[in-house]
Enzyme design. Sequence first.
Site, PDB file in Angstrom:
ATOM      1  N   TYR A 174       0.831  -1.211   0.000  1.00 56.44           N
ATOM      2  CA  TYR A 174       0.000   0.000   0.000  1.00 56.44           C
ATOM      3  C   TYR A 174       0.866   1.262   0.000  1.00 56.44           C
ATOM      4  O   TYR A 174       0.470   2.295  -0.518  1.00 56.44           O
ATOM      5  CB  TYR A 174      -0.922  -0.027   1.217  1.00 56.44           C
ATOM      6  CG  TYR A 174      -2.254   0.657   1.009  1.00 56.44           C
ATOM      7  CD1 TYR A 174      -2.989   0.472  -0.154  1.00 56.44           C
ATOM      8  CD2 TYR A 174      -2.785   1.480   1.997  1.00 56.44           C
ATOM      9  CE1 TYR A 174      -4.215   1.092  -0.334  1.00 56.44           C
ATOM     10  CE2 TYR A 174      -4.013   2.097   1.833  1.00 56.44           C
ATOM     11  CZ  TYR A 174      -4.720   1.905   0.672  1.00 56.44           C
ATOM     12  OH  TYR A 174      -5.934   2.521   0.503  1.00 56.44           O
TER      13      TYR A 174
ATOM     14  N   LYS B 191      -3.747   7.886   3.283  1.00 58.22           N
ATOM     15  CA  LYS B 191      -4.929   7.573   4.093  1.00 58.22           C
ATOM     16  C   LYS B 191      -4.749   8.075   5.524  1.00 58.22           C
ATOM     17  O   LYS B 191      -5.714   8.521   6.164  1.00 58.22           O
ATOM     18  CB  LYS B 191      -5.206   6.069   4.087  1.00 58.22           C
ATOM     19  CG  LYS B 191      -5.698   5.533   2.756  1.00 58.22           C
ATOM     20  CD  LYS B 191      -7.019   6.168   2.325  1.00 58.22           C
ATOM     21  CE  LYS B 191      -7.579   5.496   1.080  1.00 58.22           C
ATOM     22  NZ  LYS B 191      -8.828   6.133   0.604  1.00 58.22           N
TER      23      LYS B 191
END
Length: 255
Positions: free
Chosen positions: A154, A161
Amino acid sequence: MPLLAGKKILVTGVLTEGSIAFHVARIAQEQGAEVVLTSFGRQLRLTQVIARRLPREAPVVELDVTSQEDLAALAGRVGGHVDALDGVVHSIGFAPQSVLGGNFLSGEWTDVATALEVSAYSLKALAVAAQPLMGRGSSVVGLTFDARYAWPVYDWMGVAKAALEATSRYLARDLGPEGIRVNLVAAGPVRTTAAKAIPGFEAIEGGWGARAPLGWDVADAEPTARAVAALLSDWFPATTGEVVHVDGGAHAMGL
Protein backbone atom coordinates in the site's frame (compact mmCIF):
# COMPACT_ATOMS: atom_id res chain seq x y z
CA MET A 1 -39.95 6.41 6.84
CA PRO A 2 -36.83 5.71 4.72
CA LEU A 3 -33.50 6.48 6.38
CA LEU A 4 -32.59 9.35 4.02
CA ALA A 5 -36.05 10.58 3.09
CA GLY A 6 -35.92 14.05 1.56
CA LYS A 7 -32.15 14.36 1.79
CA LYS A 8 -29.94 15.61 -1.04
CA ILE A 9 -26.62 13.85 -1.34
CA LEU A 10 -23.54 14.53 -3.46
CA VAL A 11 -21.56 11.39 -4.26
CA THR A 12 -18.08 11.39 -5.79
CA GLY A 13 -16.21 8.44 -7.20
CA VAL A 14 -18.90 6.53 -9.10
CA LEU A 15 -17.02 4.87 -11.92
CA THR A 16 -18.33 1.30 -12.20
CA GLU A 17 -21.16 -0.73 -10.71
CA GLY A 18 -18.56 -2.41 -8.52
CA SER A 19 -17.42 0.79 -6.86
CA ILE A 20 -18.35 1.46 -3.25
CA ALA A 21 -19.61 4.89 -4.31
CA PHE A 22 -22.10 3.33 -6.75
CA HIS A 23 -23.60 1.25 -3.96
CA VAL A 24 -23.72 4.30 -1.70
CA ALA A 25 -25.64 6.21 -4.38
CA ARG A 26 -27.97 3.26 -4.95
CA ILE A 27 -28.74 2.77 -1.26
CA ALA A 28 -29.17 6.51 -0.76
CA GLN A 29 -31.81 6.57 -3.50
CA GLU A 30 -33.50 3.47 -2.13
CA GLN A 31 -33.64 5.21 1.24
CA GLY A 32 -35.35 8.29 -0.19
CA ALA A 33 -32.48 10.60 -1.06
CA GLU A 34 -32.00 12.71 -4.15
CA VAL A 35 -28.49 12.03 -5.48
CA VAL A 36 -26.10 14.08 -7.60
CA LEU A 37 -22.85 12.53 -8.87
CA THR A 38 -19.52 14.05 -9.85
CA SER A 39 -16.95 13.01 -12.43
CA PHE A 40 -14.45 14.62 -14.80
CA GLY A 41 -12.34 14.20 -17.88
CA ARG A 42 -12.49 10.91 -19.75
CA GLN A 43 -14.35 9.33 -16.83
CA LEU A 44 -17.28 11.73 -17.14
CA ARG A 45 -18.99 9.85 -19.96
CA LEU A 46 -18.54 6.54 -18.13
CA THR A 47 -20.10 7.95 -14.96
CA GLN A 48 -23.05 9.25 -16.99
CA VAL A 49 -23.61 5.74 -18.37
CA ILE A 50 -23.34 4.14 -14.91
CA ALA A 51 -25.72 6.79 -13.50
CA ARG A 52 -28.48 5.28 -15.66
CA ARG A 53 -28.09 1.98 -13.81
CA LEU A 54 -29.13 3.47 -10.49
CA PRO A 55 -32.75 3.06 -9.40
CA ARG A 56 -33.25 6.59 -10.76
CA GLU A 57 -30.82 8.20 -13.18
CA ALA A 58 -28.75 10.77 -11.28
CA PRO A 59 -27.36 13.97 -12.76
CA VAL A 60 -23.58 14.21 -13.09
CA VAL A 61 -21.65 17.46 -12.55
CA GLU A 62 -18.04 17.99 -13.50
CA LEU A 63 -15.50 18.07 -10.68
CA ASP A 64 -11.76 17.54 -10.75
CA VAL A 65 -10.71 17.98 -7.12
CA THR A 66 -7.28 19.23 -8.22
CA SER A 67 -8.86 22.05 -10.25
CA GLN A 68 -9.49 25.32 -8.42
CA GLU A 69 -11.85 26.32 -11.22
CA ASP A 70 -13.98 23.21 -10.75
CA LEU A 71 -13.99 23.58 -6.96
CA ALA A 72 -15.06 27.21 -7.20
CA ALA A 73 -17.87 26.27 -9.59
CA LEU A 74 -19.09 23.22 -7.67
CA ALA A 75 -21.82 24.90 -5.61
CA GLY A 76 -23.26 26.51 -8.72
CA ARG A 77 -23.14 23.30 -10.73
CA VAL A 78 -24.77 21.25 -7.98
CA GLY A 79 -27.24 24.09 -7.38
CA GLY A 80 -28.53 23.55 -10.89
CA HIS A 81 -30.01 20.25 -9.69
CA VAL A 82 -30.71 20.66 -5.96
CA ASP A 83 -31.17 23.73 -3.79
CA ALA A 84 -29.08 22.43 -0.87
CA LEU A 85 -26.97 19.49 0.28
CA ASP A 86 -27.56 17.34 3.34
CA GLY A 87 -24.62 15.06 2.67
CA VAL A 88 -21.36 14.76 0.74
CA VAL A 89 -19.56 11.49 0.07
CA HIS A 90 -15.81 11.57 -0.54
CA SER A 91 -14.79 8.46 -2.46
CA ILE A 92 -11.65 9.78 -4.10
CA GLY A 93 -8.18 8.30 -4.08
CA PHE A 94 -5.27 7.97 -6.46
CA ALA A 95 -1.56 7.27 -6.28
CA PRO A 96 0.81 6.74 -9.20
CA GLN A 97 2.07 3.19 -9.63
CA SER A 98 5.57 4.46 -8.84
CA VAL A 99 4.66 4.90 -5.16
CA LEU A 100 2.76 1.61 -4.73
CA GLY A 101 3.56 -2.09 -4.83
CA GLY A 102 6.80 -2.04 -2.82
CA ASN A 103 8.10 1.31 -4.05
CA PHE A 104 7.95 3.15 -0.73
CA LEU A 105 11.68 3.91 -0.50
CA SER A 106 12.04 4.81 -4.16
CA GLY A 107 8.94 7.01 -4.36
CA GLU A 108 9.64 10.53 -5.67
CA TRP A 109 8.08 13.58 -4.03
CA THR A 110 6.20 14.70 -7.13
CA ASP A 111 4.33 11.39 -7.23
CA VAL A 112 3.86 11.31 -3.45
CA ALA A 113 2.47 14.86 -3.62
CA THR A 114 -0.07 13.72 -6.21
CA ALA A 115 -1.22 10.92 -3.91
CA LEU A 116 -1.56 13.30 -0.96
CA GLU A 117 -3.39 15.99 -2.91
CA VAL A 118 -5.90 13.67 -4.59
CA SER A 119 -6.43 11.26 -1.71
CA ALA A 120 -6.25 13.49 1.39
CA TYR A 121 -6.26 17.23 0.71
CA SER A 122 -9.25 16.71 -1.58
CA LEU A 123 -11.44 15.96 1.45
CA LYS A 124 -10.91 19.49 2.72
CA ALA A 125 -11.22 20.94 -0.78
CA LEU A 126 -14.49 19.10 -1.44
CA ALA A 127 -16.01 19.98 1.94
CA VAL A 128 -15.19 23.68 1.58
CA ALA A 129 -16.48 23.74 -2.02
CA ALA A 130 -19.77 22.16 -0.94
CA GLN A 131 -20.08 24.17 2.29
CA PRO A 132 -22.24 26.97 0.79
CA LEU A 133 -24.96 24.37 0.14
CA MET A 134 -24.73 22.64 3.53
CA GLY A 135 -26.49 23.65 6.71
CA ARG A 136 -26.83 22.40 10.26
CA GLY A 137 -27.27 18.64 10.37
CA SER A 138 -25.32 18.04 7.16
CA SER A 139 -22.83 15.19 6.98
CA VAL A 140 -19.54 14.62 5.14
CA VAL A 141 -18.50 10.97 4.91
CA GLY A 142 -15.25 9.67 3.42
CA LEU A 143 -13.72 6.25 2.81
CA THR A 144 -10.42 5.11 4.26
CA PHE A 145 -8.40 1.94 4.75
CA ASP A 146 -7.23 1.64 8.36
CA ALA A 147 -4.14 3.85 8.42
CA ARG A 148 -2.85 2.69 11.80
CA TYR A 149 -0.78 0.00 10.14
CA ALA A 150 1.84 -0.36 7.42
CA TRP A 151 0.16 -2.66 4.91
CA PRO A 152 1.92 -4.75 2.26
CA VAL A 153 2.21 -2.95 -1.13
CA TYR A 154 0.00 0.00 0.00
CA ASP A 155 3.04 2.22 0.58
CA TRP A 156 2.40 5.95 -0.02
CA MET A 157 -1.34 5.42 -0.38
CA GLY A 158 -1.23 4.27 3.22
CA VAL A 159 0.47 7.53 4.16
CA ALA A 160 -2.18 9.41 2.18
CA LYS A 161 -4.93 7.57 4.09
CA ALA A 162 -3.27 8.57 7.37
CA ALA A 163 -3.36 12.17 6.14
CA LEU A 164 -7.00 11.71 5.14
CA GLU A 165 -7.90 10.53 8.63
CA ALA A 166 -6.12 13.49 10.22
CA THR A 167 -7.81 15.85 7.76
CA SER A 168 -11.22 14.50 8.74
CA ARG A 169 -10.55 15.30 12.40
CA TYR A 170 -9.52 18.87 11.67
CA LEU A 171 -12.53 19.31 9.41
CA ALA A 172 -14.74 17.97 12.21
CA ARG A 173 -13.23 20.62 14.48
CA ASP A 174 -13.70 23.51 12.08
CA LEU A 175 -17.07 22.56 10.57
CA GLY A 176 -18.64 21.40 13.83
CA PRO A 177 -19.69 24.91 14.89
CA GLU A 178 -21.66 25.08 11.61
CA GLY A 179 -23.47 21.87 12.55
CA ILE A 180 -21.66 19.83 9.89
CA ARG A 181 -20.43 16.37 10.84
CA VAL A 182 -17.33 14.76 9.29
CA ASN A 183 -16.70 11.02 9.61
CA LEU A 184 -14.89 8.23 7.79
CA VAL A 185 -15.68 4.58 7.13
CA ALA A 186 -12.66 2.26 7.24
CA ALA A 187 -13.64 -0.57 4.95
CA GLY A 188 -12.03 -3.94 4.70
CA PRO A 189 -10.54 -4.75 1.29
CA VAL A 190 -13.14 -4.56 -1.47
CA ARG A 191 -12.18 -5.66 -4.98
CA THR A 192 -12.97 -2.38 -6.72
CA THR A 193 -11.31 -1.07 -9.87
CA ALA A 194 -9.10 1.17 -7.73
CA ALA A 195 -8.04 -1.70 -5.48
CA LYS A 196 -7.24 -3.96 -8.40
CA ALA A 197 -4.96 -1.23 -9.77
CA ILE A 198 -2.67 -1.63 -6.74
CA PRO A 199 0.14 -4.06 -7.65
CA GLY A 200 -0.01 -7.03 -5.31
CA PHE A 201 -3.37 -6.12 -3.76
CA GLU A 202 -4.01 -9.79 -3.11
CA ALA A 203 -1.36 -9.56 -0.37
CA ILE A 204 -3.76 -7.30 1.56
CA GLU A 205 -7.01 -9.12 0.88
CA GLY A 206 -5.62 -12.62 1.25
CA GLY A 207 -6.88 -14.30 4.41
CA TRP A 208 -8.92 -11.28 5.55
CA GLY A 209 -12.08 -13.33 5.83
CA ALA A 210 -10.33 -15.88 8.03
CA ARG A 211 -9.07 -13.16 10.40
CA ALA A 212 -12.39 -11.34 10.62
CA PRO A 213 -14.69 -12.86 13.26
CA LEU A 214 -17.74 -11.99 11.16
CA GLY A 215 -16.04 -13.12 7.96
CA TRP A 216 -15.46 -10.87 4.96
CA ASP A 217 -16.39 -10.94 1.29
CA VAL A 218 -13.98 -8.89 -0.83
CA ALA A 219 -16.55 -8.81 -3.65
CA ASP A 220 -19.33 -7.28 -1.53
CA ALA A 221 -19.41 -3.47 -1.16
CA GLU A 222 -22.88 -3.47 0.42
CA PRO A 223 -21.85 -3.46 4.13
CA THR A 224 -19.54 -0.49 3.58
CA ALA A 225 -22.15 1.41 1.59
CA ARG A 226 -24.77 0.84 4.28
CA ALA A 227 -22.44 2.30 6.91
CA VAL A 228 -21.91 5.39 4.77
CA ALA A 229 -25.68 5.78 4.37
CA ALA A 230 -26.16 5.48 8.13
CA LEU A 231 -23.59 8.23 8.79
CA LEU A 232 -25.34 10.44 6.23
CA SER A 233 -28.59 10.02 8.13
CA ASP A 234 -29.92 11.77 11.22
CA TRP A 235 -29.20 8.71 13.36
CA PHE A 236 -25.69 9.95 14.28
CA PRO A 237 -26.41 13.56 15.25
CA ALA A 238 -23.59 13.85 17.81
CA THR A 239 -20.89 11.78 16.06
CA THR A 240 -18.06 13.56 14.26
CA GLY A 241 -14.33 13.07 13.79
CA GLU A 242 -14.91 9.32 13.96
CA VAL A 243 -13.57 6.40 11.92
CA VAL A 244 -16.14 3.59 11.76
CA HIS A 245 -14.64 0.20 10.90
CA VAL A 246 -16.59 -1.99 8.51
CA ASP A 247 -14.22 -4.90 8.06
CA GLY A 248 -15.82 -7.92 9.65
CA GLY A 249 -14.04 -7.09 12.91
CA ALA A 250 -10.53 -7.79 11.60
CA HIS A 251 -9.23 -4.45 12.96
CA ALA A 252 -9.87 -5.61 16.52
CA MET A 253 -8.04 -8.94 16.26
CA GLY A 254 -4.37 -9.66 16.99
CA LEU A 255 -2.24 -11.58 14.53
